[in-house]
Design an enzyme around this catalytic site. Sequence first.
Site, short mmCIF file in Angstrom:
data_model
loop_
_atom_site.label_atom_id
_atom_site.label_comp_id
_atom_site.label_asym_id
_atom_site.label_seq_id
_atom_site.Cartn_x
_atom_site.Cartn_y
_atom_site.Cartn_z
N ARG A 16 12.83 -81.40 -11.28
CA ARG A 16 13.50 -80.52 -12.26
C ARG A 16 12.46 -79.63 -12.96
O ARG A 16 12.38 -78.44 -12.71
CB ARG A 16 14.28 -81.37 -13.27
N ASP A 17 11.64 -80.21 -13.80
CA ASP A 17 10.67 -79.40 -14.56
C ASP A 17 9.72 -78.70 -13.59
O ASP A 17 9.33 -77.55 -13.80
CB ASP A 17 9.87 -80.30 -15.52
N HIS A 208 5.97 -86.14 -23.24
CA HIS A 208 6.17 -85.17 -22.15
C HIS A 208 5.05 -84.13 -22.27
O HIS A 208 5.18 -83.14 -22.97
CB HIS A 208 7.55 -84.54 -22.33
N HIS A 210 2.54 -81.31 -20.91
CA HIS A 210 2.12 -80.35 -19.89
C HIS A 210 0.60 -80.27 -19.95
O HIS A 210 -0.01 -80.46 -21.02
CB HIS A 210 2.78 -78.99 -20.13
N CYS A 241 7.91 -74.15 -17.84
CA CYS A 241 9.22 -73.73 -18.32
C CYS A 241 9.30 -72.22 -18.20
O CYS A 241 8.43 -71.51 -18.70
CB CYS A 241 9.43 -74.16 -19.77
N ASN A 250 3.31 -80.13 -15.51
CA ASN A 250 3.29 -81.38 -16.27
C ASN A 250 2.06 -82.19 -15.89
O ASN A 250 1.43 -81.96 -14.86
CB ASN A 250 4.52 -82.22 -15.92
P1 HMG Z 1 24.23 -67.90 -22.64
O1 HMG Z 1 23.98 -66.67 -21.81
O2 HMG Z 1 24.09 -67.78 -24.12
O3 HMG Z 1 25.63 -68.60 -22.35
O4 HMG Z 1 23.26 -69.03 -22.09
P2 HMG Z 1 27.04 -68.08 -22.04
O5 HMG Z 1 27.96 -69.16 -22.49
O6 HMG Z 1 27.24 -66.69 -22.59
O7 HMG Z 1 27.09 -68.03 -20.45
C1 HMG Z 1 26.46 -67.04 -19.67
C2 HMG Z 1 26.90 -67.22 -18.23
O8 HMG Z 1 26.40 -68.46 -17.73
C3 HMG Z 1 28.40 -67.28 -18.07
O9 HMG Z 1 28.69 -66.80 -16.77
C4 HMG Z 1 28.69 -68.77 -18.09
O10 HMG Z 1 29.86 -69.14 -17.39
C5 HMG Z 1 27.47 -69.32 -17.37
P3 HMG Z 1 29.39 -65.33 -16.59
O11 HMG Z 1 30.65 -65.39 -17.38
O12 HMG Z 1 28.40 -64.35 -17.15
O13 HMG Z 1 29.57 -65.24 -15.11
N1 HMG Z 1 27.14 -70.67 -17.79
C6 HMG Z 1 26.90 -71.68 -16.97
N2 HMG Z 1 26.94 -71.77 -15.62
C7 HMG Z 1 26.65 -72.96 -15.08
N3 HMG Z 1 26.31 -74.05 -15.79
C8 HMG Z 1 26.26 -73.99 -17.13
C9 HMG Z 1 26.58 -72.77 -17.77
N4 HMG Z 1 26.61 -72.38 -19.06
C10 HMG Z 1 26.97 -71.10 -19.06
N5 HMG Z 1 25.93 -75.07 -17.83
C11 HMG Z 1 22.71 -71.34 -21.69
C12 HMG Z 1 23.21 -70.31 -22.69
C13 HMG Z 1 22.43 -72.59 -22.46
C14 HMG Z 1 23.79 -71.56 -20.65
C15 HMG Z 1 21.45 -70.78 -21.01
O14 HMG Z 1 20.56 -70.35 -21.99
C16 HMG Z 1 20.77 -71.77 -20.13
O15 HMG Z 1 21.29 -72.21 -19.12
N6 HMG Z 1 19.53 -72.15 -20.49
C17 HMG Z 1 18.74 -73.15 -19.77
C18 HMG Z 1 17.29 -72.76 -19.73
C19 HMG Z 1 16.49 -73.80 -19.00
O16 HMG Z 1 16.99 -74.48 -18.11
N7 HMG Z 1 15.21 -73.96 -19.39
C20 HMG Z 1 14.34 -74.91 -18.78
C21 HMG Z 1 14.67 -76.34 -19.14
S1 HMG Z 1 14.05 -76.84 -20.72
C22 HMG Z 1 12.39 -77.24 -20.42
O17 HMG Z 1 11.87 -77.00 -19.35
C23 HMG Z 1 11.62 -78.01 -21.49
C24 HMG Z 1 11.48 -79.49 -21.16
O18 HMG Z 1 10.82 -79.70 -19.91
C25 HMG Z 1 10.66 -80.21 -22.27
C26 HMG Z 1 9.36 -79.48 -22.60
O19 HMG Z 1 8.53 -79.26 -21.68
O20 HMG Z 1 9.19 -79.19 -23.78
C27 HMG Z 1 12.86 -80.19 -21.08
MG MG Z 2 8.67 -79.61 -19.62
#
Ligand code: HMG
Ligand code: MG
Length: 315
Positions: A16-17, A208, A210, A241, A250
């Site tokens: 995933r990450d 966690h 990196h 990310c 990581n």
């Molecule tokens: P948004 O644009 O504000 O949301 O995104 P929305 O509700 O307006 O939706 C936009 C479009 O996405 C729509 O489609 C929704 O249907 C669709 P459209 O109508 O335009 O065709 N949609 C989805 N589709 C599939 N699955 C869903 C979903 N939700 C909406 N769940 C949102 C808000 C939260 C969805 C977006 O910002 C997002 O997906 N963000 C995720 C970013 C991400 O994955 N980042 C990396 C992970 S975090 C990380 O790596 C840190 C970590 O490792 C810890 C660390 O290192 O600190 C965990």
């Molecule tokens: Mg991370």
Amino acid sequence: MKITIDSVKIVEVGPRDGLQNEKVTIPTQVKIDYITALGDAGLRVIEAGAFVSPKWVPQMADTTDVYRDIPKDPGVEYPVLVPNMRGLERAIEAGVKSIAIFTASSETFNKRNINMSIDESFENYAPVVMRARGEGMRVRGYVSTAFGCPYEGQVAPEKVLEVSARLLDLGCYEVSVGDTIGVGTPMQVQGVIGMLLQVIPASKLAMHFHDTRGTALANTLAALELGIATFDASSGGLGGCPYAPGASGNLATEDLVYMLDSMNIVTGVNLNRLVQASTIIAPYLDHPLPGRYLQACTKGTMPFATSLSSSAAVQ
Ligand code: HMG
Ligand code: MG
């Protein structure tokens, strides 16, 4: 150094990450083979993907297919990231049993990552966690930018504590404290985790790290000394990310296991098999994997087990 812990739980986040930040598209079957090999190496918690918006993170768009086709090992937990109710619905449909929700201790990063303020993220997650738990799912929480934010710089440890406590209050069984951009140092770990431990038991905390600036293993040692026994890592040091500029991989799982083996801290992970898992994913990337132990192996240095625990862990 005074460490009393005798076993560590590793949460493998490579699929995933690790893969969420790759530029190239990894074939779905390769992801499945990679996850299977990680399980064969003895990892008991493997983050399998993310039900996030495919527009935001296209690399995770095939999580439904990946999750469906992993030959599920009953002894392995395969959590997936869920950012909202839509993500939870996809998880329920896929038969997922364990999810992770994610927020941050700095506003700007959270806005860039999930398009929500910290408060909005809690409003968003409250019904998600309630429904997930009603479905019998386990829910883990992430707090990002706990050691520094790519947009705001320093982050107050009090804020990390506040967000971590809110995640636990919401119903998360554990909070993973994230050094998203790899700026943390051991003394900072002592400060931040020391403050969290005044309120939260060590058994509910995971780290966690990196490894952007090469401090992840040193930070791990500092956290071990404080009694933390759960660490996230990604095989080969994959990771980053997409919404955290400068975030690189990581802590490499091989490097973590190598060090823990040498301390006779049990992980259940077989180092040789872990290297084999990393070599499944490596040919599909457009860069070498940064993990140091893996590089030592692939450069022809003899695999070097520091104790019997690694080779005895998995037959
Ligand atoms: P948004 O644009 O504000 O949301 O995104 P929305 O509700 O307006 O939706 C936009 C479009 O996405 C729509 O489609 C929704 O249907 C669709 P459209 O109508 O335009 O065709 N949609 C989805 N589709 C599939 N699955 C869903 C979903 N939700 C909406 N769940 C949102 C808000 C939260 C969805 C977006 O910002 C997002 O997906 N963000 C995720 C970013 C991400 O994955 N980042 C990396 C992970 S975090 C990380 O790596 C840190 C970590 O490792 C810890 C660390 O290192 O600190 C965990
Ligand atoms: Mg991370």
